[in-house]
Scaffold this active site. Sequence first.
Site, mmCIF file in Angstrom:
data_model
loop_
_atom_site.group_PDB
_atom_site.id
_atom_site.type_symbol
_atom_site.label_atom_id
_atom_site.label_comp_id
_atom_site.label_asym_id
_atom_site.label_seq_id
_atom_site.Cartn_x
_atom_site.Cartn_y
_atom_site.Cartn_z
ATOM 1 N N CYS A 194 55.389 13.911 -2.071
ATOM 2 C CA CYS A 194 54.421 12.801 -2.083
ATOM 3 C C CYS A 194 53.746 12.685 -3.439
ATOM 4 C CB CYS A 194 53.367 13.033 -1.005
ATOM 5 S SG CYS A 194 54.104 13.134 0.650
ATOM 6 N N ASP A 195 53.282 11.506 -3.758
ATOM 7 C CA ASP A 195 52.575 11.314 -5.015
ATOM 8 C C ASP A 195 51.100 11.088 -4.749
ATOM 9 O OD1 ASP A 195 52.313 8.592 -4.299
ATOM 10 O OD2 ASP A 195 54.171 8.082 -5.329
#
Lengths: 149, 149, 149, 149
Positions: free
Chosen positions: A18-19
């Site tokens: 995930c960012d």
Amino acid sequence: MKENNWLVLEKKIKFGDCDSAGVIHFHNLLRWAHESWEESMEIYGINLKEIFPSMKYDTKKIFPIINCEANFLYPIEICDNLKIKILPKKINNHIFAVNTTFCKDKIVVAKAKLMHCVLDIINRKKVDLPESLELWIEASNINNKIESC
Amino acid sequence: MKENNWLVLEKKIKFGDCDSAGVIHFHNLLRWAHESWEESMEIYGINLKEIFPSMKYDTKKIFPIINCEANFLYPIEICDNLKIKILPKKINNHIFAVNTTFCKDKIVVAKAKLMHCVLDIINRKKVDLPESLELWIEASNINNKIESC
Amino acid sequence: MKENNWLVLEKKIKFGDCDSAGVIHFHNLLRWAHESWEESMEIYGINLKEIFPSMKYDTKKIFPIINCEANFLYPIEICDNLKIKILPKKINNHIFAVNTTFCKDKIVVAKAKLMHCVLDIINRKKVDLPESLELWIEASNINNKIESC
Amino acid sequence: MKENNWLVLEKKIKFGDCDSAGVIHFHNLLRWAHESWEESMEIYGINLKEIFPSMKYDTKKIFPIINCEANFLYPIEICDNLKIKILPKKINNHIFAVNTTFCKDKIVVAKAKLMHCVLDIINRKKVDLPESLELWIEASNINNKIESC
């Protein structure tokens, strides 16, 4: 035949996927699509060392991707458990596509499509799909008619 | 000789390098350390196609990493401009290390160390460093004495 | 105005970008497309910290990708120097696309397209493109008419 | 208690994990070490959404890595099935390490160590390990005494 099912896989989203927007960084989905293709072939019974080039094995064909696409319908977040459904299609004698559908709680959250061509590893000319891949595609299409997400 | 300097590189942090804690996801630093090694050799004048194996070029040696380490001293965030300083060391005839220091506004924010051994690509036995690498290491150590972060 | 050109970027292929078939592992191209978008906006003059969410800055909008696609026309190999040309398009008030063309020695070797929507970071409802992005898209389309790969 | 074992995990090497030298690209091992840590905590019963920051959950602490290290003893190749053994250690009230050992056919092929500190998510000051992590570390150390690779 549940244990032998090579068309429905699972994937758990990790922190590093995930960012900082809190959802998966988009291109990871395409990585999972490729990994799911590998996993599906292996569960079906194909020896991947005969498919993918390495320094030790004498593979004759490679399968470069000529086109890939992904659609993102709902956010995919850390800890999500995705069900991945695979459906390959033979396009012609040297091109095939692998469609993957990613579901979360029965809802389709993303889709990906990888289109591969089959080349001779030495001269890079188009060649026919190997028989093992042909069989996996055929069996997948028969099997897929009775499955749902 | 500023333009020819192969020991101080630059790196801009991208959105996809960071995770949901808002800082770089740690293992990216090791990727940059390796990429910086490649970039440094190339600026110095080494043809990387003679160093790294591919299907087209007949490389004789490979350089697998036997140990790597990284220290994170200050947060590295999106849009940060890092200055990367490189210092290689020859350990013995078939092992060398590449030290990288990552600076932000003159402050050291992270360090990485990659230790490589040199193997024959066919029989995987230890062999001597290629001459080009020996020269790059020597020149780097001479040059490094007059540089600072 | 060469130095200010935000629509033609460069990328050097690294060892870690390639897989054992000797060419780039396909999904890296999509990573570069995203990074090129970031780089282009920054060269144009947009402060990326106002665009991308982090824990320190109070961004109001996010830009998740709803669709991405890539076409691979020729092999991309280690040490290749790619020229990347960018052309964004506004689709409607809350959707825009970023087209990237990857060239090697004047030949188009790959293309990618990222389609983003614009959402409110809190309630995840569709909102208008921020003004800075609107201006970057407009300027890019004017500028692009006089450029070539 | 076999099904509940949170200290011995499995990992299959994929095509995209390897580089053109035919073995895993080194930094992937550190990614797997982190993912194994996540998986271990989850099997033990920790809700990862309370551990890792996201936009939806109100986590209070973050666990940045301050040091990481990996040793590569034998080549890891495509299709290898690795058994991953985890052993965490509490260093002091705000620092802990996670040791991972990667085995192939009972042989240790690689080791990794991630050292985390515990920070307040807002002011980034050192704080105590959360109770759930303390319990996972304790239970792991008791359990580990009776396990082997």
